[in-house]
Each structure stands twice: as structure tokens, then as C-alpha cells.
Scaffold this motif. Structure first.
Motif, PDB file in Angstrom:
ATOM      1  N   GLU A 141       0.748  -1.152  -0.099  1.00 40.74           N
ATOM      2  CA  GLU A 141       0.038  -0.097  -0.178  1.00 40.74           C
ATOM      3  C   GLU A 141       1.039   1.328   0.149  1.00 40.74           C
ATOM      4  O   GLU A 141       0.511   2.189  -0.632  1.00 40.74           O
ATOM      5  CB  GLU A 141      -0.879   0.307   1.332  1.00 40.74           C
ATOM      6  CG  GLU A 141      -1.874  -1.321   1.652  1.00 40.74           C
ATOM      7  CD  GLU A 141      -0.994  -2.318   2.270  1.00 40.74           C
ATOM      8  OE1 GLU A 141      -0.486  -3.262   1.775  1.00 40.74           O
ATOM      9  OE2 GLU A 141      -0.423  -2.068   3.568  1.00 40.74           O
ATOM     10  N   GLU A 161       2.044   1.604  -3.538  1.00 39.18           N
ATOM     11  CA  GLU A 161       1.321   2.132  -4.370  1.00 39.18           C
ATOM     12  C   GLU A 161       0.831   3.743  -4.011  1.00 39.18           C
ATOM     13  O   GLU A 161       0.645   4.331  -5.078  1.00 39.18           O
ATOM     14  CB  GLU A 161      -0.047   1.241  -4.337  1.00 39.18           C
ATOM     15  CG  GLU A 161       0.227  -0.127  -4.858  1.00 39.18           C
ATOM     16  CD  GLU A 161      -1.123  -1.070  -4.832  1.00 39.18           C
ATOM     17  OE1 GLU A 161      -1.948  -0.687  -3.568  1.00 39.18           O
ATOM     18  OE2 GLU A 161      -1.099  -1.974  -5.245  1.00 39.18           O
ATOM     19  N   PRO A 214      -1.385   1.183  -9.127  1.00 36.19           N
ATOM     20  CA  PRO A 214      -1.453  -0.412  -8.435  1.00 36.19           C
ATOM     21  C   PRO A 214      -0.188  -1.168  -8.683  1.00 36.19           C
ATOM     22  O   PRO A 214       0.409  -1.087  -9.847  1.00 36.19           O
ATOM     23  CB  PRO A 214      -2.762  -0.621  -9.025  1.00 36.19           C
ATOM     24  CG  PRO A 214      -2.891  -0.306 -10.221  1.00 36.19           C
ATOM     25  CD  PRO A 214      -2.226   1.090 -10.099  1.00 36.19           C
ATOM     26  N   ILE A 215       0.172  -1.981  -7.832  1.00 38.90           N
ATOM     27  CA  ILE A 215       1.009  -3.194  -8.080  1.00 38.90           C
ATOM     28  C   ILE A 215      -0.051  -4.270  -8.699  1.00 38.90           C
ATOM     29  O   ILE A 215      -0.852  -4.559  -7.993  1.00 38.90           O
ATOM     30  CB  ILE A 215       1.715  -3.677  -6.853  1.00 38.90           C
ATOM     31  CG1 ILE A 215       2.588  -2.624  -6.185  1.00 38.90           C
ATOM     32  CG2 ILE A 215       2.435  -4.859  -7.012  1.00 38.90           C
ATOM     33  CD1 ILE A 215       2.979  -2.895  -4.743  1.00 38.90           C
TER      34      ILE A 215
END
Ligand SMILES: Nc1ncnc2c1ncn2[C@@H]1O[C@H](COP(=O)(O)OP(=O)(O)O)[C@@H](O)[C@H]1O
Ligand SMILES: [Mg+2]
Length: 247
Positions: free
Chosen positions: A188, A191, A197-198
Motif C-alpha cells: 500500500e 502504491e 497499483p501493483i
């Protein structure tokens, strides 16, 4: 009569920092795509410090990507098949090969790959230098690899900006060597910092060292372990295929 020409998709695996898992990711994804029943060729695009073949065994190949760039051979002659079924185009490991890098010619010769495969995965060079800029010019999409540490994260942020400036699509960010530890960055946090996003997280696994020692991709040795499942997920996303084809 309508003639359709099938075009291969070029995907380059890049990282801001070296040693984060580009070659490992490229090889395992190439094999996952192959096992899903698609055609894939993996190219060593880290032309000034090639190391694709050190993951796979042999160090000498009669025809390399450097020979192709010199116009000495058509690219078809530089394709080799590993015993796992993975098709690769190796680079010349000699120090002299530095003088043989000709990106203009490479772009021209890569056109013939459209006849040979559906997917071309390029193991890129780290950083934002000239080589990366040239690779961006020949690729359709980019996969970015990073590790959960500060140095890797800062370099990934710079790389994302660089890729965007070149107008290329980032098909995803893959975090390798993922493990839950208090001293590791959390997904998180990464990101939030990257504003992206990953896509997938490949767990940290000591068996990668074993696969390097055996010169055989992790996915071939440990097909049912979590990292292989993750590579299959990424391959499915890239190809739209669902299940591995039974060998
Ligand atoms: N998920 C993983 N878990 C443990 N080790 C890994 C993992 N992915 C890669 N490695 C190891 O990290 C090292 C660097 O990987 P490599 O693919 O050569 O990086 P790069 O191509 O970015 O320089 C290798 O020793 C490789 O086995
Ligand atoms: Mg590498």
C-alpha cells in the motif's frame, strides 16, 4: 483477396534499479506464456551487460543479437530453444560486443520477429540511460519490476516518469521478493507513492537461488509453487489465455 499480417506484441521488462529481478521475471513470464500455448521469444536487451543466458546455462552461441544488429545474420538465425521449451535470443557476452550495438539496425531486424512469434519479451537494462530510451522506442508495452525497498521504489518512480514521457503504456508493476517484514515497504505504501497499483506480487523464495544454480527457470522446476502461479497470472493477463496447455 484480404491478407492479414499477424503482429507480435513487444513487451519490455524494465527496472529503475539493477538486481531487482528483471531477468528472472522475463524468463519465467516467457515460459509461462509458452506453456499457456502461445508463442513467445525472450530477447536479451540488456546489451551492455547481458545476463539472460547466465540464468539458462550456455554462455556461447554462434549467432547473437549483436550479430543481427551488425547485419551479419537474419534474426531467425539467432533464436535458440532451451530444454524447457523457452525460445531465446542471446546477446554476445564479450567486452568487444559493446562496440557492436546498433539500435537503428536492431529496430529494422526486429520486424522479422512478427513472422516468428506472437509475443516478444525483452529483458531490459536498468536505469534511464540511452539503452532504455532505445528499448522504449521499439516496444509496445512496459512491465516495471521493483523490490519492496526505498532505493528500488525511488528509481521506479523516476522510471515511470521516463516511460510516460516516451508515450509508452505501462502494462503493470510487478513487485518481486515480496515478504511481510516490519523493515520492508508495504504494498500500500508503494502504491501510494507511485500513484499506481501493483499488478502482482512475487513472493521472496530461496528456491530462486536453486533455479539459478540449476540454470533452469523457477516455473519449470516448481510449477505449483506460489511464484509460478503469480507468473502464470501475469502471463494470462498479457495474453488473455486461461489455463496452461498440458505438456
Ligand atoms: N522472488 C524472488 N525471491 C528470491 N530471489 C529472487 C526472486 N526474484 C529474483 N530473485 C533473485 O534476485 C537476484 C537478481 O535477479 P535478476 O533477475 O538477475 O535481476 P536483474 O535482471 O534485475 O538484475 C537473482 O539472484 C535472483 O535469483
Ligand atoms: Mg538481468
Amino acid at each position: 483477396m484480404l491478407i492479414t499480417v499477424k503482429m507480435a506484441k513487444f513487451i519490455t521488462v524494465l527496472s529503475g534499479k539493477g538486481g531487482v529481478g528483471k531477468t528472472t521475471t522475463t524468463i519465467n513470464l516467457g515460459l509461462a506464456i509458452t506453456r499457456l500455448g502461445c508463442q513467445a521469444i525472450v530477447i536479451d536487451g540488456n546489451l551492455s551487460s547481458p545476463n539472460l543466458t547466465s540464468h539458462l546455462g550456455a554462455s556461447y552461441f554462434p549467432v547473437t543479437i549483436h550479430d543481427v544488429m551488425q547485419g551479419l545474420h537474419p534474426i531467425q538465425n539467432s533464436v535458440y530453444e532451451h530444454h524447457t521449451g523457452l525460445r531465446i535470443i542471446p546477446a554476445d557476452l564479450s567486452i568487444e560486443s559493446m562496440k557492436l550495438i546498433n539500435f537503428e539496425k536492431l529496430r529494422e531486424h526486429l520486424q522479422d520477429l512478427h513472422l516468428l512469434t506472437e509475443y516478444v519479451l525483452i529483458d531490459g537494462s536498468p536505469g534511464l540511460g540511452r539503452e532504455t530510451a532505445h528499448l522504449l522506442n521499439i516496444t509496445d508495452e512496459v512491465l516495471i519490476v521493483l523490490n519492496p525497498d526505498h532505493a528500488s521504489l525511488l528509481d521506479a518512480k523516476r522510471l515511470i516518469e521516463f516511460v510516460k514521457k516516451h508515450g509508452k503504456t505501462i502494462s503493470g508493476i510487478i513487485m518481486t521478493r515480496h515478504k511481510k517484514r516490519s523493515y520492508k515497504l508495504r504494498p500500500e505504501e508503494i502504491e501510494r507513492f507511485l500513484g499506481m497499483p501493483i499488478l502482482h506480487k512475487v513472493p521472496d523464495d530461496v528456491r530462486f537461488e536453486k533455479s539459478l544454480h540449476k540454470k533452469t527457470p523457477y516455473l519449470h522446476l516448481y510449477p505449483s509453487k506460489k511464484p509460478s502461479k503469480v507468473y502464470y497470472e501475469v502471463a494470462k493477463m498479457l495474453t488473455g489465455r486461461v489455463e496452461p496447455v498440458k505438456a
